[in-house]
Design a protein around this motif. Structure first.
Motif, PDB file in Angstrom:
ATOM      1  N   LEU A 135       3.572   4.141   1.291  1.00  0.00           N
ATOM      2  CA  LEU A 135       2.183   3.881   0.656  1.00  0.00           C
ATOM      3  C   LEU A 135       0.925   4.230   1.614  1.00  0.00           C
ATOM      4  O   LEU A 135      -0.011   4.668   1.143  1.00  0.00           O
ATOM      5  CB  LEU A 135       2.268   2.313   0.113  1.00  0.00           C
ATOM      6  N   LEU A 136       1.257   3.310   2.611  1.00  0.00           N
ATOM      7  CA  LEU A 136       0.207   3.474   3.678  1.00  0.00           C
ATOM      8  C   LEU A 136      -0.002   4.877   4.227  1.00  0.00           C
ATOM      9  O   LEU A 136      -1.141   5.449   4.447  1.00  0.00           O
ATOM     10  CB  LEU A 136       0.240   2.575   4.657  1.00  0.00           C
ATOM     11  N   LEU A 137       0.861   5.704   4.328  1.00  0.00           N
ATOM     12  CA  LEU A 137       0.795   6.937   4.708  1.00  0.00           C
ATOM     13  C   LEU A 137       0.187   7.846   3.851  1.00  0.00           C
ATOM     14  O   LEU A 137      -0.631   8.743   4.071  1.00  0.00           O
ATOM     15  CB  LEU A 137       2.417   7.626   5.198  1.00  0.00           C
ATOM     16  N   PHE A 138       0.626   7.496   2.480  1.00  0.00           N
ATOM     17  CA  PHE A 138      -0.101   8.247   1.302  1.00  0.00           C
ATOM     18  C   PHE A 138      -1.569   8.085   1.180  1.00  0.00           C
ATOM     19  O   PHE A 138      -2.538   8.922   1.141  1.00  0.00           O
ATOM     20  CB  PHE A 138       0.823   7.910   0.013  1.00  0.00           C
ATOM     21  N   LEU A 139      -2.063   6.873   1.340  1.00  0.00           N
ATOM     22  CA  LEU A 139      -3.549   6.300   1.476  1.00  0.00           C
ATOM     23  C   LEU A 139      -4.326   6.971   2.436  1.00  0.00           C
ATOM     24  O   LEU A 139      -5.187   7.632   2.565  1.00  0.00           O
ATOM     25  CB  LEU A 139      -3.682   4.853   1.358  1.00  0.00           C
ATOM     26  N   PHE A 140      -3.576   6.983   3.692  1.00  0.00           N
ATOM     27  CA  PHE A 140      -3.974   7.712   4.937  1.00  0.00           C
ATOM     28  C   PHE A 140      -4.439   9.149   4.844  1.00  0.00           C
ATOM     29  O   PHE A 140      -5.495   9.626   4.893  1.00  0.00           O
ATOM     30  CB  PHE A 140      -3.175   7.495   6.204  1.00  0.00           C
ATOM     31  N   ALA A 141      -3.388   9.772   4.104  1.00  0.00           N
ATOM     32  CA  ALA A 141      -3.402  11.512   3.907  1.00  0.00           C
ATOM     33  C   ALA A 141      -4.313  11.731   2.845  1.00  0.00           C
ATOM     34  O   ALA A 141      -5.047  12.455   2.700  1.00  0.00           O
ATOM     35  CB  ALA A 141      -2.183  11.736   3.564  1.00  0.00           C
TER      36      ALA A 141
END
Length: 221
Positions: A135-141
Motif C-alpha cells: 500500500l505504501l509503495l503504491f501511494l509513493f508511486a
C-alpha cells in the motif's frame, strides 16, 4: 558463492531482469524518443542524466509501478478472505490453512520473528505488514506519477502557449486518470487469468501451480 546463488536465484534473476534488461531498455529507448520529440517541436536535446529528471521518464515509470503495487496490495487482501475453488492461488476451502494460525501461540518460540515474540501492537502491524508495504509503495508511486505527469503536461502546455497546472491540478485531469486506469485494468486482467487458468492448467515444478496430477477441483497448492 554457489550456495548463495542457489538460495537467492529467484530474487537475483528477477531483479536483474528488471534493472539490466527492462529498465535499461526503457531508459535508452525513452531517451531517444524524447529527443526525437524535442527535435520535432524545436526543443533542446538533452543528455541522459537530464532525461532521467524529466517528467517523461518519471511519469512513464511511475504509472507502471503504481499499477503493480496496487495489484499486489489488493491481491494480498482479497486472497486472505476470498476463495476460488480449484485455483492454486486460493486458500483451501475445507481445510485448515497454515496462514490462519494464531501467531500469539508462538510467542515463546525462539525461532519466531521478533514481532511475534513481542506481541501486542507490534504483532498486529506485523500480521498485516506485507499488505501495508505494498500500500505504501503504491501511494509513493501514485504521487510520483502525479509529479512526473505534471512536469510532462506543463512542458506540452508551454509548447502550445497554454497555462500550466499544479500537481493536484494535473491529478484532477482526465489524462492522469486515463493513464492510471489503462494500467490498472491490465494488471487485474492478468491476475484474473492467473487465478482462473491455474484451475485447469499446470506448470511442473512451479509453486504457482498445483501438482500436475492434481484434480481440477483441488484448491490451493
Amino acid at each position: 558463492m554457489k550456495r548463495f546463488l542457489r538460495e537467492n536465484g529467484l530474487s537475483l534473476v528477477l531483479f536483474g531482469l528488471f534493472l539490466f534488461t527492462f529498465l535499461f531498455g526503457q531508459i535508452s529507448t525513452g531517451f531517444r524518443q524524447y529527443n526525437e520529440d524535442q527535435a520535432e517541436h524545436g526543443g533542446e536535446q538533452v543528455e541522459m542524466g537530464e532525461y532521467l529528471q524529466t517528467g517523461h521518464f518519471l511519469e512513464s515509470t511511475m504509472e507502471n509501478w503504481e499499477s503493480e503495487f496496487l495489484q499486489m496490495f489488493l491481491y494480498i487482501l482479497l486472497t486472505a478472505y476470498l476463495y476460488q475453488k480449484g485455483s492454486s492461488e486460493s486458500r483451501k476451502l475445507d481445510e485448515e490453512n497454515p496462514q490462519d494460525r494464531d501467531p500469539g501461540k508462538s510467542k515463546d518460540n525462539p525461532d519466531a520473528p521478533w514481532p511475534v515474540r513481542k506481541g501486542g501492537l507490534v504483532l498486529k502491524l506485523y500480521e498485516n505488514s506485507l499488505a501495508l508495504a505494498f500500500l505504501l509503495l503504491f501511494l509513493f508511486a501514485f504521487c510520483l506519477h502525479g509529479v512526473g505527469g505534471q512536469r510532462e503536461y506543463n512542458e506540452e502546455q508551454l509548447q502550445h502557449g497554454q497555462t500550466t497546472v499544479s500537481v493536484l491540478g494535473y491529478m484532477s485531469t482526465s489524462r492522469f486518470w486515463f493513464e492510471s486506469f489503462q494500467n490498472w485494468q491490465s494488471e487485474f486482467l492478468a491476475i484474473w487469468f492467473m487465478v482462473v487458468l491455474s484451475i485447469w492448467l499446470r506448470q511442473r515444478r512451479s509453486p504457482e501451480s498445483k501438482p500436475v496430477d492434481s484434480p481440477h477441483s483441488e484448491t490451493g497448492t
